[in-house]
Design a protein around this motif. Structure first.
Motif, mmCIF file in Angstrom:
data_model
loop_
_atom_site.group_PDB
_atom_site.id
_atom_site.type_symbol
_atom_site.label_atom_id
_atom_site.label_comp_id
_atom_site.label_asym_id
_atom_site.label_seq_id
_atom_site.Cartn_x
_atom_site.Cartn_y
_atom_site.Cartn_z
ATOM 1 N N MET A 184 -13.513 58.243 -28.050
ATOM 2 C CA MET A 184 -12.248 57.832 -27.456
ATOM 3 C C MET A 184 -11.534 58.815 -27.144
ATOM 4 N N THR A 185 -10.930 59.067 -26.269
ATOM 5 C CA THR A 185 -10.043 60.127 -25.785
ATOM 6 C C THR A 185 -8.651 59.951 -26.039
ATOM 7 N N ARG A 186 -8.018 61.013 -26.978
ATOM 8 C CA ARG A 186 -6.823 61.027 -27.290
ATOM 9 C C ARG A 186 -5.596 61.362 -26.300
ATOM 10 N N ILE A 187 -4.940 60.915 -25.817
ATOM 11 C CA ILE A 187 -3.939 61.109 -24.813
ATOM 12 C C ILE A 187 -2.637 61.092 -25.220
ATOM 13 N N LEU A 188 -1.820 62.217 -24.917
ATOM 14 C CA LEU A 188 -0.441 62.276 -25.227
ATOM 15 C C LEU A 188 0.360 62.208 -23.956
ATOM 16 N N ILE A 189 1.265 61.373 -23.736
ATOM 17 C CA ILE A 189 2.109 61.207 -22.734
ATOM 18 C C ILE A 189 3.479 61.659 -22.805
ATOM 19 N N LEU A 190 3.852 62.591 -22.237
ATOM 20 C CA LEU A 190 5.331 62.998 -22.349
ATOM 21 C C LEU A 190 6.250 62.465 -20.966
ATOM 22 N N GLU B 286 -7.072 56.334 -26.663
ATOM 23 C CA GLU B 286 -5.982 56.183 -27.551
ATOM 24 C C GLU B 286 -4.598 56.933 -26.893
ATOM 25 N N SER B 287 -3.653 56.307 -26.457
ATOM 26 C CA SER B 287 -2.504 56.784 -25.914
ATOM 27 C C SER B 287 -1.391 56.926 -26.861
ATOM 28 N N ARG B 288 -0.696 57.959 -26.894
ATOM 29 C CA ARG B 288 0.788 57.876 -27.607
ATOM 30 C C ARG B 288 1.844 58.673 -26.666
ATOM 31 N N ARG B 289 2.863 58.006 -26.604
ATOM 32 C CA ARG B 289 3.900 58.566 -25.921
ATOM 33 C C ARG B 289 5.364 59.125 -26.830
ATOM 34 N N LEU B 290 5.751 60.366 -26.183
ATOM 35 C CA LEU B 290 6.837 61.000 -26.834
ATOM 36 C C LEU B 290 7.895 61.321 -25.682
ATOM 37 N N PRO B 291 9.116 61.599 -25.835
ATOM 38 C CA PRO B 291 9.880 62.112 -24.948
ATOM 39 C C PRO B 291 9.468 63.686 -24.428
ATOM 40 N N ALA B 292 9.981 63.776 -23.185
ATOM 41 C CA ALA B 292 9.617 65.061 -22.527
ATOM 42 C C ALA B 292 10.511 65.835 -22.789
ATOM 43 N N SER B 293 10.543 66.582 -23.997
ATOM 44 C CA SER B 293 11.486 67.493 -24.325
ATOM 45 C C SER B 293 10.808 68.402 -25.354
ATOM 46 N N THR B 294 11.376 69.582 -25.553
ATOM 47 C CA THR B 294 10.880 70.638 -26.281
ATOM 48 C C THR B 294 10.910 70.170 -27.726
#
Length: 224
Positions: free
Chosen positions: A1-7, A25-33
């Motif tokens: 399973m590929t781990r994907i981080l969505i910014l 496996e996806s996880r989303r975070l705000p597109a910020s520093t």
């Protein structure tokens, strides 16, 4: 399973809807520093550029300078594609409306391009503080480039490729200079002396075996 981080900072949460239909496996975070400081490990980073091209470009640049090696897959609208270029430092770009099959294929491709190539390191020798790369004819001592002539490089590469083995001057002439070389064995001594001088504090790596020739002395990391 590929781990994907969505910014993505978009309120709709749909940077790439097709991902929801794929077994990743996806996880989303705000597109910020700030998000990058605690970002989880990911195989692929998806950056949402649909609403803020300038911000997405800056974020991609930040990911590169931060030393994050995960490939970046940029999500853009069809109108935003014209602004995307090599300077973004991304692995690939995909339209936000792409279907599951296309998205999955692009993920496989960016992962494949980032995978180590066995041939890439075939001509590289790393030992005793030295890094010798035959593909680029370059050598480094403790990370600093060595200014070697072509024959000095060949001699060093040959020694390092045969650690601890003793070679006579005649053998070195045959292996490094070739059978058609008509010079005397003294040229080996001259090149060894010059090579040692350029190696600096690593000069002891090329050891002299009295009345026989030379050998590459491997340094044990525990001794340093």
């Amino acid at each position: 399973m590929t781990r994907i981080l969505i910014l993505s900072s978009a309120s709709d949460g749909g940077a790439l809807p097709a991902l929801d239909l794929l077994p990743h496996e996806s996880r989303r975070l705000p597109a910020s520093t700030a998000s990058l400081a605690n970002a989880p490990d990911a195989d692929v980073i998806v950056v949402d550029a649909r609403a803020d091209l300038a911000g997405a470009k800056a974020l991609c640049g930040l990911l590169g300078t931060a030393g994050i090696e995960s490939p970046i897959l940029l999500v853009a609208t069809e109108g935003g594609l014209a602004a995307v270029g090599p300077e973004w430092g991304i692995a690939d770009v995909v339209l936000d409306a792409a279907g599951p099959a296309e998205v999955d294929a692009r993920i496989r491709l960016v992962l494949g391009r980032g995978a180590p190539n066995e041939d890439e390191h075939a001509g590289r020798v790393q030992t005793s503080g030295l890094t010798i790369d035959e593909s680029s004819y370059s050598a480094k001592a403790h990370g600093k480039p060595l200014d070697l002539t072509f024959k000095e490089f060949q001699l060093l590469h040959f020694f390092a490729s045969h650690p601890s083995r003793v070679f006579t001057r005649e053998q070195l002439l045959s292996e490094v200079w070739g059978y058609d070389y008509f010079g005397g064995t003294r040229t080996v001594d001259v090149h060894v002396r010059r090579l040692r001088a350029k190696l600096g504090d690593l000069e002891q790596l090329i050891g002299t075996v009295r009345n026989v020739g030379y050998r590459f002395v491997v340094e044990d990391a525990s001794d340093s």
